[in-house]
Write an enzyme that holds these catalytic residues in place. Structure first.
Site, mmCIF file in Angstrom:
data_model
loop_
_atom_site.group_PDB
_atom_site.id
_atom_site.type_symbol
_atom_site.label_atom_id
_atom_site.label_comp_id
_atom_site.label_asym_id
_atom_site.label_seq_id
_atom_site.Cartn_x
_atom_site.Cartn_y
_atom_site.Cartn_z
ATOM 1 N N SER A 22 53.130 56.590 47.953
ATOM 2 C CA SER A 22 52.075 55.736 47.393
ATOM 3 C C SER A 22 51.202 56.513 46.417
ATOM 4 O O SER A 22 50.149 56.032 46.008
ATOM 5 C CB SER A 22 51.221 55.164 48.530
ATOM 6 O OG SER A 22 50.657 56.211 49.301
ATOM 7 N N ASN A 109 46.025 57.462 59.252
ATOM 8 C CA ASN A 109 45.691 56.046 59.442
ATOM 9 C C ASN A 109 44.184 55.795 59.377
ATOM 10 O O ASN A 109 43.736 54.815 58.779
ATOM 11 C CB ASN A 109 46.246 55.541 60.777
ATOM 12 C CG ASN A 109 47.757 55.629 60.830
ATOM 13 O OD1 ASN A 109 48.386 55.952 59.826
ATOM 14 N ND2 ASN A 109 48.345 55.361 61.989
ATOM 15 N N HIS A 155 33.669 13.950 33.605
ATOM 16 C CA HIS A 155 35.029 13.479 33.279
ATOM 17 C C HIS A 155 35.410 13.829 31.844
ATOM 18 O O HIS A 155 36.195 13.124 31.216
ATOM 19 C CB HIS A 155 35.157 11.961 33.467
ATOM 20 C CG HIS A 155 34.611 11.457 34.762
ATOM 21 N ND1 HIS A 155 35.339 11.427 35.923
ATOM 22 C CD2 HIS A 155 33.360 11.018 35.091
ATOM 23 C CE1 HIS A 155 34.590 10.948 36.904
ATOM 24 N NE2 HIS A 155 33.372 10.715 36.422
ATOM 25 N N LYS A 282 43.988 31.187 11.090
ATOM 26 C CA LYS A 282 43.643 31.152 12.504
ATOM 27 C C LYS A 282 42.637 32.201 12.950
ATOM 28 O O LYS A 282 42.645 33.341 12.498
ATOM 29 C CB LYS A 282 44.909 31.323 13.340
ATOM 30 C CG LYS A 282 45.857 30.160 13.190
ATOM 31 C CD LYS A 282 45.467 29.008 14.066
ATOM 32 C CE LYS A 282 46.103 29.238 15.386
ATOM 33 N NZ LYS A 282 46.047 28.144 16.287
ATOM 34 N N GLU A 289 41.019 33.116 26.638
ATOM 35 C CA GLU A 289 42.304 32.663 27.194
ATOM 36 C C GLU A 289 42.870 33.679 28.181
ATOM 37 O O GLU A 289 43.408 33.323 29.227
ATOM 38 C CB GLU A 289 43.316 32.437 26.065
ATOM 39 C CG GLU A 289 42.985 31.219 25.211
ATOM 40 C CD GLU A 289 43.819 31.160 23.946
ATOM 41 O OE1 GLU A 289 45.012 31.504 23.990
ATOM 42 O OE2 GLU A 289 43.264 30.785 22.895
ATOM 43 N N TYR A 316 48.183 50.315 63.057
ATOM 44 C CA TYR A 316 48.660 50.559 61.699
ATOM 45 C C TYR A 316 50.163 50.338 61.573
ATOM 46 O O TYR A 316 50.940 50.730 62.448
ATOM 47 C CB TYR A 316 48.316 51.998 61.272
ATOM 48 C CG TYR A 316 48.797 52.322 59.855
ATOM 49 C CD1 TYR A 316 47.990 52.067 58.758
ATOM 50 C CD2 TYR A 316 50.061 52.847 59.629
ATOM 51 C CE1 TYR A 316 48.429 52.328 57.472
ATOM 52 C CE2 TYR A 316 50.521 53.112 58.346
ATOM 53 C CZ TYR A 316 49.698 52.847 57.265
ATOM 54 O OH TYR A 316 50.128 53.105 55.995
ATOM 55 N N LYS A 324 46.436 48.675 48.578
ATOM 56 C CA LYS A 324 45.708 49.290 47.470
ATOM 57 C C LYS A 324 46.130 48.772 46.096
ATOM 58 O O LYS A 324 45.307 48.585 45.214
ATOM 59 C CB LYS A 324 45.850 50.815 47.535
ATOM 60 C CG LYS A 324 44.959 51.424 48.624
ATOM 61 C CD LYS A 324 45.285 52.854 48.924
ATOM 62 C CE LYS A 324 46.528 53.034 49.746
ATOM 63 N NZ LYS A 324 46.503 52.388 51.082
HETATM 64 N N1 ARG Z 1 49.812 56.192 52.462
HETATM 65 C C1 ARG Z 1 49.490 55.407 53.599
HETATM 66 C C2 ARG Z 1 48.732 54.167 53.226
HETATM 67 O O1 ARG Z 1 48.328 54.044 52.130
HETATM 68 C C3 ARG Z 1 48.663 56.186 54.568
HETATM 69 C C4 ARG Z 1 49.508 57.016 55.442
HETATM 70 C C5 ARG Z 1 49.748 56.471 56.767
HETATM 71 N N2 ARG Z 1 51.104 56.759 57.021
HETATM 72 C C6 ARG Z 1 51.653 56.922 58.204
HETATM 73 N N3 ARG Z 1 52.864 57.226 58.240
HETATM 74 N N4 ARG Z 1 50.960 56.792 59.295
HETATM 75 O O2 ARG Z 1 48.561 53.277 54.030
#
Ligand code: ARG
Length: 462
Positions: A22, A109, A155, A282, A289, A316, A324
Site C-alpha cells: 500500500s 493495526n 420547477h 466558445k 462542469e 482488522y 485510504k
Molecule cells: N497497510 C495496512 C493498512 O493500510 C496496515 C498493515 C496491517 N497489516 C497487517 N498485516 N496486519 O491497512
C-alpha cells in the site's frame, strides 16, 4: 524491509508483494507515522518497557529520518510493503539493531488507524478553512448584490423576484451546515487508538493517555477490537464530503445555466473558462462542469468504503487497507474543487441589468398582485383566481401586468386602485418581504451578519 518472514520457508511472489503493498497510497502519511512512533517510543522509555537509552536513540533516529525525508534526502522506497515497514526499516538501517525495539507493544493495526486519524484531523481542518474562504467570497458578493434583483425559480419556472444576495446566501447556509458536519466528524476522529495492538492490547504497562496527550488527541478509544477495525470516522467524513460536493454541484449547475446565451446573468472570468478546439466563439464553464462531474467520483469513494466495510468480521482484516485510496481521492478532489470554485465565484461578472430584466418577465409579481387584493379585504383564494384571469389576459395580449391600465384592472376587480402599480413594482415585491429569511435588504442584512459571525467564530476555533 519485511516486518515478518520468520515463519515462512520461502518468499512471497513478486505479484503478491505488489498486490499486497500500500506504499503508493499510504506514503503520504509518513509524517504522521513518524510522529506517532515518536510518541510511542517516548512512552516506552518512560514506562521502562525499553531502556531509556534505547528510546532516546530511537527518538533521535526518527527525528533524523523525518528531517531527511522533508529535505528530500531520503526517498520512499516504492518496493516497501507500506509506510510503517518503510519507516521501521529505515530506522534500523540508520541506528542499527536498537531500531528493532520500536514496535514493542504495538501492531500495524493500531498504528495505521492512528496515522489515518492524525492525517484526517488535519485534513478536516484544512477543508473547513477552504469552505470559510468560499463563504467569505459569498459574503462579499452578496454584499455587492443586496439590491440586484433576479428571478427566483421553482420547477425552473420563474416564480417570484428575489435578489442575487438572497440566492447566494442560500449557499452560505448550506456551507455552514457542511462545516458543522465536519466539526462533528472531527470529534470522533479525535480519539487515540494506539495501544489496542493487533486486536487485544498487550501485556506491557503502556500509558495510552500519555500518548494521546503527546499527540494532541482529546481522548482514547475504549475497546481494542473496535479501535483497530473502526473506519466509521472515515465513512462519515466521506459522507460529509459528498454533501459538500452535492452543494458545489448544484451551485455549479446554476453557474452553467447562468452563463448560457439564453440566461446571460453572469460572465465567467477568462481565467476560469476554457475554449473549444474547433469553435472559435466558445467560452465554456469547464470548471463548473468538472465540479459537477467530480461529485459522482466522491459519492463513489463513499460507496467504495461502505461496501468494503459491510462484511468484515472483527477485528482488522486486510480489506480495510482499501480505506485510504478512496479517502485521499475524496480529500484531493474536494480540496481542488473548493479552491477553484472559490476563484471562479470571486472573479465572475454579474450582468445586473439582464438579471433584472429576467425578473420582470414571467409574471413574477403575480403573487404580489393577489396579496394586494388580500390586503384590501379579498380572500386569498378568490384573489388567486382573479389574478389568474389577469395573467391569462396578459399572455393573450403579450403584456406584463404592470402594462395594464387601471381601468382594465378594475374590469377584473373593482378593488384595484392607482397604488397597485407601486405594490407590484419588483423593488417593492423584494423589499416588502421583510420576514426573517427573506429577500429584502433588511432580511438579507440579518443573514449577512449571521454569516460574518459564523466565519469569524469558526476561524477562531480552528
Ligand atoms: N497497510 C495496512 C493498512 O493500510 C496496515 C498493515 C496491517 N497489516 C497487517 N498485516 N496486519 O491497512
Amino acid at each position: 524491509m519485511k516486518l515478518w518472514g520468520g515463519r515462512f520457508k520461502k518468499g512471497t511472489s513478486d505479484l503478491v508483494n505488489d498486490f499486497n503493498s500500500s506504499i503508493r497510497v499510504d506514503s503520504r502519511m509518513y509524517k504522521e507515522d513518524i510522529e506517532g512512533s515518536l510518541a510511542h517510543v517516548k512512552m516506552l522509555g518512560k514506562q521502562g518497557i525499553i531502556p531509556k537509552a534505547s528510546s532516546d536513540k530511537i527518538e533521535s533516529g526518527l527525528n533524523e529520518i523525518l528531517t531527511r525525508m522533508e529535505n528530500g534526502v531520503i526517498e520512499i522506497d516504492s518496493s516497501s510493503e507500506d509506510i510503517h515497514s518503510f519507516v521501521e526499516g529505515t530506522l534500523t538501517y540508520y541506528i542499527g539493531p536498537c531500531g528493532k525495539k520500536l514496535h514493542t507493544g504495538r501492531s500495524r493495526n493500531d498504528q495505521v488507524t492512528l496515522d489515518l486519524r492524525m492525517y484526517l484531523k488535519k485534513a478536516q481542518k484544512d477543508i473547513i478553512s477552504d469552505i470559510l474562504s468560499l463563504q467569505e467570497v459569498i459574503f462579499n458578493k452578496s454584499k455587492e448584490n443586496i439590491s440586484t434583483i433576479m428571478p427566483g425559480y421553482t420547477h425552473m419556472q420563474k416564480a417570484q423576484p428575489i435578489t442575487l444576495a438572497h440566492h447566494l446566501l442560500a449557499y452560505g447556509e448550506m456551507l455552514k451546515r457542511d462545516i458543522g458536519r465536519l466539526q462533528d466528524c472531527y470529534k470522533r476522529t479525535d480519539e487515540m487508538p494506539l495501544g489496542s495492538g493487533a486486536l487485544a492490547t498487550s501485556t506491557y504497562p503502556i500509558d495510552r493517555i500519555a500518548v494521546a496527550k503527546d499527540l494532541g488527541f482529546s481522548k482514547i478509544t475504549l475497546n481494542s477490537l473496535d479501535s483497530v477495525s473502526d473506519r466509521d470516522y472515515v465513512i462519515e467524513t466521506l459522507s460529509a464530503l459528498s454533501m459538500i460536493m452535492m452543494h458545489l454541484s448544484r451551485f455549479s449547475e446554476e453557474i452553467i445555466l447562468w452563463c448560457t446565451n439564453e440566461f446571460s446573468f453572469i460572465e465567467l472570468d477568462d481565467a476560469y473558462s476554457t475554449g473549444s478546439s474547433i469553435m472559435p466563439q466558445k467560452k465554456n464553464p469547464d470548471v463548473a462542469e468538472l465540479i459537477r462531474g467530480k461529485t459522482g467520483r466522491v459519492y463513489g469513494d463513499l460507496m467504495t468504503l461502505l461496501t468494503v466495510m459491510k462484511g468484515i468480521p472483527l477485528a482488522y482484516n486486510k480489506d480495510m487497507q482499501e480505506d485510504k485510496e478512496c479517502l485521499f481521492d475524496a480529500l484531493d478532489t474536494i480540496t481542488l474543487s473548493l479552491k477553484t470554485f472559490t476563484g471562479m465565484l470571486k472573479t465572475m461578472k454579474v450582468n445586473k441589468d439582464t438579471m433584472r430584466k429576467g425578473a420582470a418577465g414571467g409574471f413574477t409579481n403575480a403573487t404580489d398582485l393577489a396579496d394586494y387584493l388580500v390586503k384590501k379585504g379579498e380572500a386569498f383564494r378568490t384573489a388567486h383566481g382573479i389574478v389568474g384571469e389577469i395573467v391569462l389576459h396578459c399572455i393573450k395580449e403579450n403584456k406584463a401586468i404592470e402594462d395594464l391600465s387601471i381601468e382594465k384592472l378594475k374590469e377584473f376587480s373593482p378593488i384595484f386602485e392607482e397604488d397597485v402599480y407601486k405594490a407590484i413594482d419588483l423593488f417593492t415585491c423584494v423589499e416588502e418581504r421583510k420576514v426573517i429569511g427573506g429577500p429584502s435588504s433588511q432580511s438579507v442584512n440579518i443573514q449577512l451578519d449571521a454569516l460574518k459571525k459564523f466565519i469569524e467564530e469558526t476561524k477562531g476555533g480552528l
